[in-house]
Design a protein around this motif. Structure first.
Motif, PDB file in Angstrom:
ATOM      1  N   VAL A   1       0.810  -1.207  -0.018  1.00 34.61           N
ATOM      2  CA  VAL A   1       0.010  -0.024  -0.037  1.00 34.61           C
ATOM      3  C   VAL A   1       0.991   1.221  -0.030  1.00 34.61           C
ATOM      4  N   SER A   2       0.358   2.521  -0.039  1.00 35.63           N
ATOM      5  CA  SER A   2       0.949   3.660   0.638  1.00 35.63           C
ATOM      6  C   SER A   2       0.675   4.192   1.683  1.00 35.63           C
ATOM      7  N   VAL A   3       1.262   4.728   2.499  1.00 32.31           N
ATOM      8  CA  VAL A   3       0.873   5.349   3.894  1.00 32.31           C
ATOM      9  C   VAL A   3       1.133   6.540   4.172  1.00 32.31           C
ATOM     10  N   LYS A   4       0.425   7.272   5.094  1.00 35.89           N
ATOM     11  CA  LYS A   4       0.775   8.767   5.245  1.00 35.89           C
ATOM     12  C   LYS A   4       1.147   8.323   6.936  1.00 35.89           C
ATOM     13  N   VAL A   5       2.116   8.904   7.372  1.00 35.43           N
ATOM     14  CA  VAL A   5       2.570   8.768   8.766  1.00 35.43           C
ATOM     15  C   VAL A   5       2.312  10.378   9.313  1.00 35.43           C
ATOM     16  N   ARG A   6       2.020  11.361   8.549  1.00 37.70           N
ATOM     17  CA  ARG A   6       1.660  12.758   9.115  1.00 37.70           C
ATOM     18  C   ARG A   6       0.817  13.594   8.243  1.00 37.70           C
ATOM     19  N   SER A   7       0.034  14.083   8.608  1.00 37.20           N
ATOM     20  CA  SER A   7      -1.262  14.895   7.786  1.00 37.20           C
ATOM     21  C   SER A   7      -0.625  15.504   6.459  1.00 37.20           C
ATOM     22  N   THR A   8       0.494  16.119   6.711  1.00 34.67           N
ATOM     23  CA  THR A   8       1.131  17.282   5.921  1.00 34.67           C
ATOM     24  C   THR A   8       2.200  16.490   4.837  1.00 34.67           C
ATOM     25  N   ARG A   9       2.422  15.295   4.845  1.00 33.73           N
ATOM     26  CA  ARG A   9       3.242  14.360   4.131  1.00 33.73           C
ATOM     27  C   ARG A   9       2.324  13.766   3.027  1.00 33.73           C
ATOM     28  N   PRO A  10       2.875  13.485   1.938  1.00 31.43           N
ATOM     29  CA  PRO A  10       2.198  12.748   0.816  1.00 31.43           C
ATOM     30  C   PRO A  10       2.409  11.377   1.199  1.00 31.43           C
ATOM     31  N   PRO A  11       1.369  10.517   0.810  1.00 29.05           N
ATOM     32  CA  PRO A  11       1.554   9.042   0.941  1.00 29.05           C
ATOM     33  C   PRO A  11       2.819   8.325   0.273  1.00 29.05           C
ATOM     34  N   ARG A  12       3.380   7.477   1.002  1.00 24.36           N
ATOM     35  CA  ARG A  12       4.788   7.031   0.685  1.00 24.36           C
ATOM     36  C   ARG A  12       4.309   5.275   0.555  1.00 24.36           C
ATOM     37  N   GLU A  13       5.102   4.604  -0.256  1.00 26.20           N
ATOM     38  CA  GLU A  13       5.095   3.238  -0.651  1.00 26.20           C
ATOM     39  C   GLU A  13       5.459   2.473   0.760  1.00 26.20           C
ATOM     40  N   ALA A  14       4.693   1.473   1.018  1.00 33.77           N
ATOM     41  CA  ALA A  14       4.888   0.798   2.463  1.00 33.77           C
ATOM     42  C   ALA A  14       4.405  -0.719   2.279  1.00 33.77           C
ATOM     43  N   VAL A  15       4.708  -1.488   3.156  1.00 37.73           N
ATOM     44  CA  VAL A  15       4.048  -3.061   3.559  1.00 37.73           C
ATOM     45  C   VAL A  15       3.609  -2.818   4.671  1.00 37.73           C
ATOM     46  N   ILE A  16       2.352  -3.299   4.612  1.00 43.66           N
ATOM     47  CA  ILE A  16       1.675  -3.618   6.023  1.00 43.66           C
ATOM     48  C   ILE A  16       1.772  -5.286   6.333  1.00 43.66           C
ATOM     49  N   ARG A  17       2.067  -5.415   7.513  1.00 46.94           N
ATOM     50  CA  ARG A  17       2.174  -7.028   7.927  1.00 46.94           C
ATOM     51  C   ARG A  17       1.241  -7.162   9.186  1.00 46.94           C
ATOM     52  N   PRO A  18       0.034  -7.629   8.880  1.00 46.81           N
ATOM     53  CA  PRO A  18      -0.925  -7.966   9.879  1.00 46.81           C
ATOM     54  C   PRO A  18      -0.415  -8.613  11.181  1.00 46.81           C
ATOM     55  N   LEU A  19      -0.606  -8.336  12.537  1.00 48.80           N
ATOM     56  CA  LEU A  19      -0.262  -9.182  13.594  1.00 48.80           C
ATOM     57  C   LEU A  19      -1.636  -9.621  14.274  1.00 48.80           C
ATOM     58  N   SER A  20      -2.696  -9.029  13.928  1.00 51.19           N
ATOM     59  CA  SER A  20      -4.147  -9.277  14.639  1.00 51.19           C
ATOM     60  C   SER A  20      -4.967  -8.613  13.638  1.00 51.19           C
ATOM     61  N   ALA A  21      -6.260  -8.602  13.866  1.00 49.75           N
ATOM     62  CA  ALA A  21      -7.127  -7.914  13.202  1.00 49.75           C
ATOM     63  C   ALA A  21      -7.146  -6.374  13.239  1.00 49.75           C
ATOM     64  N   THR A  22      -6.337  -6.120  14.690  1.00 53.18           N
ATOM     65  CA  THR A  22      -6.399  -4.481  14.922  1.00 53.18           C
ATOM     66  C   THR A  22      -4.899  -4.056  15.024  1.00 53.18           C
ATOM     67  N   THR A  23      -3.835  -4.680  14.744  1.00 53.78           N
ATOM     68  CA  THR A  23      -2.303  -4.336  15.013  1.00 53.78           C
ATOM     69  C   THR A  23      -1.567  -4.923  13.952  1.00 53.78           C
ATOM     70  N   ALA A  24      -0.688  -4.145  13.637  1.00 48.68           N
ATOM     71  CA  ALA A  24       0.322  -4.442  12.420  1.00 48.68           C
ATOM     72  C   ALA A  24       1.702  -3.850  12.739  1.00 48.68           C
ATOM     73  N   GLU A  25       2.631  -4.295  11.898  1.00 47.83           N
ATOM     74  CA  GLU A  25       3.783  -3.412  11.663  1.00 47.83           C
ATOM     75  C   GLU A  25       3.885  -3.137  10.253  1.00 47.83           C
ATOM     76  N   VAL A  26       4.025  -1.880  10.097  1.00 47.08           N
ATOM     77  CA  VAL A  26       4.340  -1.221   8.832  1.00 47.08           C
ATOM     78  C   VAL A  26       5.885  -0.953   8.464  1.00 47.08           C
ATOM     79  N   GLU A  27       6.172  -1.489   7.402  1.00 44.99           N
ATOM     80  CA  GLU A  27       7.550  -1.198   6.839  1.00 44.99           C
ATOM     81  C   GLU A  27       7.464  -0.062   5.779  1.00 44.99           C
ATOM     82  N   LEU A  28       8.141   0.815   5.945  1.00 44.09           N
ATOM     83  CA  LEU A  28       8.355   2.016   4.978  1.00 44.09           C
ATOM     84  C   LEU A  28       9.520   1.693   4.021  1.00 44.09           C
ATOM     85  N   ILE A  29       9.099   1.938   2.821  1.00 43.53           N
ATOM     86  CA  ILE A  29      10.015   1.569   1.575  1.00 43.53           C
ATOM     87  C   ILE A  29      11.172   2.368   1.751  1.00 43.53           C
ATOM     88  N   VAL A  30      11.074   3.760   1.979  1.00 34.86           N
ATOM     89  CA  VAL A  30      12.086   4.607   2.269  1.00 34.86           C
ATOM     90  C   VAL A  30      11.811   5.285   3.346  1.00 34.86           C
TER      91      VAL A  30
END
Length: 379
Positions: A319-348
């Motif tokens: 996917v792409s993710v935003k980690v702050r409202s003022t930044r554009p979405p950046r490529e990332a990989v989400i790895r689910p740990l449960s239905a409501t938790t995950a580890e997000v790895e940013l490509i950059v």
């Protein structure tokens, strides 16, 4: 066979006059235009404005969302357009659901986003239930975001105008809420288009300035609000370099945020330093070089998932993710740990990611929002 009744502009197979819509009116130009437009189209409009805090208290400020002048402006719009308007006292709900958590989050070293909690816990929860109690078919708001119908039901999409898009603040909207909500401004090309509509309808708020800060924080001074809410919370401590050196003293961790460079009170150093960690237990502000702010791993919890497939149906989501409202979405990989938790790895790697901020998920090569969650651990 009888012809099917065509859908009206809000998606219902009946005449606008037979469609009741509650409009959440803040008193600003956006929600006022929504209410006026729907009223002109012939809908059964009911305007509702929330009183969220004591307007005579020090927390309130002129020009803030839902302040006294805004309630007056919303009422005037309703009178001019000829639909009923109600003011609901949500002070206790707002304090319990938003303000108290805001203060406690800062005291724990996080950087909260109270506007998200307000949408999640007040506007799209209690107010939405009030709209249903009023026998409304839907609730409309002035947010810049789009609701579209997909193959599997309602989808949340970014606004046409990327500069006005509010998806970061609305990621926690649930599928059930999305079915009931409408966002009539999301397709507009610019804020100027909204103001032109306000002028067209003769609204006295057409030139009203946008609110800039968090509604209950005067002039953006978070620390003063927290000190008022939690007297004695600003305990002094040390400013430490990441290598352990003591560089100075501070008057409270609440005066600092991750990534801050200016106003640290530690002049005379040869290298630029940034706040890289807030150690609440030790009452310490940790500073260091900019490279210590970079990270690629982001732990996320309280995830609200809006994808078509179950969140845990895949090991990874590209996917792409935003980690702050003022930044554009950046490529990332989400790895689910449960239905409501995950580890997000940013490509950059990103800099200045702070616990308490949101991490919002976007479908690649699409305007669709797939949900998001809360960043919950420091680095």
């Amino acid at each position: 066979m009888p012809l099917e009744t065509p859908l009206n502009s809000l998606g219902f197979a009946k005449a606008p006059a037979d469609t009741r819509v509650v409009v959440a009116m803040s008193g600003g130009v956006d929600s006022s235009v929504v209410a006026a437009q729907l009223a002109e189209e012939g809908y059964d409009v009911v305007g509702v404005t929330l009183q969220l805090y004591d307007h005579g208290a020090a927390l309130a400020k002129k020009g803030a969302c839902c302040a006294g002048i805004d309630i007056h402006d919303a009422r005037r719009v309703a009178e001019d357009m000829g639909f009923p308007h109600y003011v609901l006292d949500y002070e206790n709900i707002f304090k319990d659901a938003v303000i108290d958590e805001f203060a406690d989050s800062y005291l724990s070293g996080a950087t909260p986003v109270p506007c998200i909690r307000c949408n999640e816990r007040v506007k799209f929860k209690d107010l939405l239930e009030t709209a249903k109690d009023l026998e409304a078919d839907c609730m409309a708001t002035g947010h810049y975001i789009q609701r579209k119908m997909g193959a599997n039901g309602s989808e949340l999409h970014c606004a046409t105008d990327a500069n006005r898009d509010q998806s970061y603040f609305l990621f926690s909207t649930t599928p059930e809420q999305l079915d009931f909500l409408r966002f009539p401004l999301g397709h507009l090309p610019s804020k100027n288009a909204t103001r032109e509509l306000a002028s067209k309808y003769g609204l006295m708020v057409a030139d009203k300035p946008d609110s800039q800060d968090i509604c209950f924080v005067p002039n953006g001074n978070y620390a003063s609000v927290i000190e008022k809410l939690r007297p004695g919370a600003a305990e002094p401590g040390q400013i430490l370099h990441a290598d352990g050196r003591v560089l100075g003293d501070h008057n409270g961790v609440i005066h600092y945020t991750i990534g801050q460079r200016r106003g640290l009170g530690i002049g005379g150093l040869s290298e630029p330093l940034y706040v890289v960690k807030l150690d609440v237990d030790q009452k310490a502000v940790i500073v260091g070089p900019k490279d210590l702010l970079s990270t690629r791993t982001v732990p996320v919890r309280e995830i609200n998932w809006l994808g078509d497939e179950p969140f845990e149906s895949r090991d990874e989501w590209n996917v792409s993710v935003k980690v702050r409202s003022t930044r554009p979405p950046r490529e990332a990989v989400i790895r689910p740990l449960s239905a409501t938790t995950a580890e997000v790895e940013l490509i950059v790697a990103e800099e200045g990611i702070s616990p308490g901020q949101a991490c919002v998920f976007y479908e690649n090569d699409s305007s669709r929002i797939l949900g998001g969650g809360w960043i919950w651990r420091g680095y």
